[in-house]
Design an enzyme around this catalytic site. Sequence first.
Site, PDB file in Angstrom:
ATOM      1  N   GLU A 173       4.859  -9.904   1.109  1.00  0.00           N
ATOM      2  CA  GLU A 173       5.206  -9.152   2.300  1.00  0.00           C
ATOM      3  C   GLU A 173       3.830  -8.907   2.779  1.00  0.00           C
ATOM      4  O   GLU A 173       2.986  -8.183   1.835  1.00  0.00           O
ATOM      5  CB  GLU A 173       6.025  -7.866   1.811  1.00  0.00           C
ATOM      6  CG  GLU A 173       6.336  -7.146   2.887  1.00  0.00           C
ATOM      7  CD  GLU A 173       6.860  -5.818   2.470  1.00  0.00           C
ATOM      8  OE1 GLU A 173       7.709  -5.911   1.293  1.00  0.00           O
ATOM      9  OE2 GLU A 173       6.835  -4.627   3.221  1.00  0.00           O
ATOM     10  N   ASP A 230       3.933   5.154   5.415  1.00  0.00           N
ATOM     11  CA  ASP A 230       3.104   4.974   4.210  1.00  0.00           C
ATOM     12  C   ASP A 230       2.146   6.196   3.613  1.00  0.00           C
ATOM     13  O   ASP A 230       1.719   6.836   4.438  1.00  0.00           O
ATOM     14  CB  ASP A 230       2.026   4.017   4.642  1.00  0.00           C
ATOM     15  CG  ASP A 230       2.807   2.645   4.773  1.00  0.00           C
ATOM     16  OD1 ASP A 230       3.343   2.164   4.031  1.00  0.00           O
ATOM     17  OD2 ASP A 230       2.714   1.866   5.973  1.00  0.00           O
TER      18      ASP A 230
END
Lengths: 269, 388
Positions: free
Chosen positions: A49, A60
Amino acid sequence: MSRISSRFTELRKDGMGALICYIMGGYPSIDFTVKLIPFLANCGADIIEVGIPFSDPIADGRSIQNASAKALASGATPTKVIDAIAEARKEAEVPVLTMTYFNIIYKLGVDNFLHYAARHGVDGVIVPDLPVDEAIEFCEKAKGKGVDTVFLASPTTTEDRLQRVVRLSTGFVYLVSLLGVTGARREVSSRAFELIKRVKVHTKGRLPLAVGFGISKPEHVAQLIRSGADGVVVGSALIDLMEGSTGDRIIDNLAIFVTSMKKAAKRDA
Amino acid sequence: MKRKFGRYGGQFVPETLMPALQELEDAYTKAKRDGDFIAQLEWYRRKYAGRPTPLYLAKNLTRMIGGAKIYLKREDLLHGGAHKINNCLGQALLAKRMGKTRVIAETGAGQHGVASAMACAALSLPLEVYMGSNDIERQRLNVFRMRLLGAKVNPVDTGSRTLKDAINEALRDWVTNVENTYYMIGSVVGPHPYPTIVRDFQSIIGREIKKQMINEEGRFPDCVVACVGGGSNAMGTFYPFIKDKVSLIGVEAGGQNKDRNAASLIYGSEGVLHGMFTYVLQDENGQIKETHSVAAGLDYPAVGPEHSYLKEISRAEYVAISDEEALRAFDTLSKTEGILPALESAHALAYAMNIAKDMKKDELIVVTLSGRGDKDVEIIAKQMGYEI
């Protein structure tokens, strides 16, 4: 069948779960990304990924935020990252997904992005800030280009939403193991195991499920695969390892870590 | 409730937050139909915040300009010194109703942080405020005010260390603590239903203007002018006038030039930030740009999605005023009327002064004076070359 789906099928036959390695495209440089993809595949990563850096990555935690900022500072752009994937694919057959925020895709143009990605060997996309409610048109377009769309299911996702997440996902469903942002954690949240059971009711074995967020140790991988996950995603732990290593040690440390994670992904260990 | 304003708005957030946004929408839909909630909010508005605020005819300013009559909607006289309290009281009451035990907020200049701290103290809710470390440096006084009011201020050291990063961090906190935490957004921005909720709570501004103008002049104004950062005081001013024959003018921060500003509707393009599809300041690759304005409260690279919609259908007009013009308007109002406007509001005022001179003497302009300028005195002194 897409390259991602085939990979899950092969792994199932071999009695293995998928190790999905997340790296940030352009971190620390585009050249490094080109080399890193085949290297991780050789170490045992089943799917890669690749993050496309965005200035405001709200899903994140610190590790990926920092990697994102460094990638941008080193000049990474969405097309450069996709070009790097194409380059890396010459060396490795490994399926590749991109992970980026919707503004990056929107700015490039949804059609344009999907076309460019598909032509450069991207097999699927994950867009953490594109919930199913906003994704109908996006999914149709992705289907037209043969690009898998992986949606996220979270511990807070209700049953009717889970149904929609499963319906719109192709390739696999991404289970968020905890409430929070990405980043290595010491233990796997108990909510991950509950979520695996809940999602399985909806997938009925037709779609693999991979668990991500917080996964950082071989024990985590073993626990999750044994509890019915078809794969795990490791991201921040890889970045932390790269941040904490210097020179040649980076490659050695990554090799040791990825190999140990892959070994733990046996279904009946 | 409608999820979008035309093409704008929506919910571009991580899946984890989607159920929480639904919960909020359900709670708000019920609350606004509940007589108790409405009565409570009305009580706090009157007894605590100091509503209604006056609609003041700026006679000296009007005479000096020599054109349209200029009225000021005095939101600067509210508790805390800005319109922000209108929204915070509404949301704090909502948080309480929803049984949330913890509140988080973001702040840029500190005005929303201070208003949140006041509302949360008044309603006994613990509050944590995210604030960019650059803004903490620029707005030390407001940081201390928040602390005095019992809030915890969490510095944000990521990205440009300003408002946009504070919102990112608040969203990350919310994703982590979504089950017990209420996120009190400070403007008409963010994912649905926030832009609608905040606009509704701020619409008291426009509703009062309507009533007061009828009392004063027997008719509606010809035009209303308000500054636009995220755009909450402007949406609150505009919304009650949407169906009337009244021009709506939003004034963005033109900063120093076309490369250094915070005018998303003027210099930006369509994109997705903080959960909404709207106009944003971004580069050719979709990376969000750093913004600049002398008014910290306008220093934001996006704008409420309803403003993007009003621009698209040409129902409102959006313009930009530079740092320099805003500073001049600040000075003019201070000397002519004895009112120190917030630098944010000074942008609206500067534009109103520009157009008033070309309007007839019987025409009426209302400028929403969203806040008072006391908070800006240090910045203005620096601009003038003084150390205080």
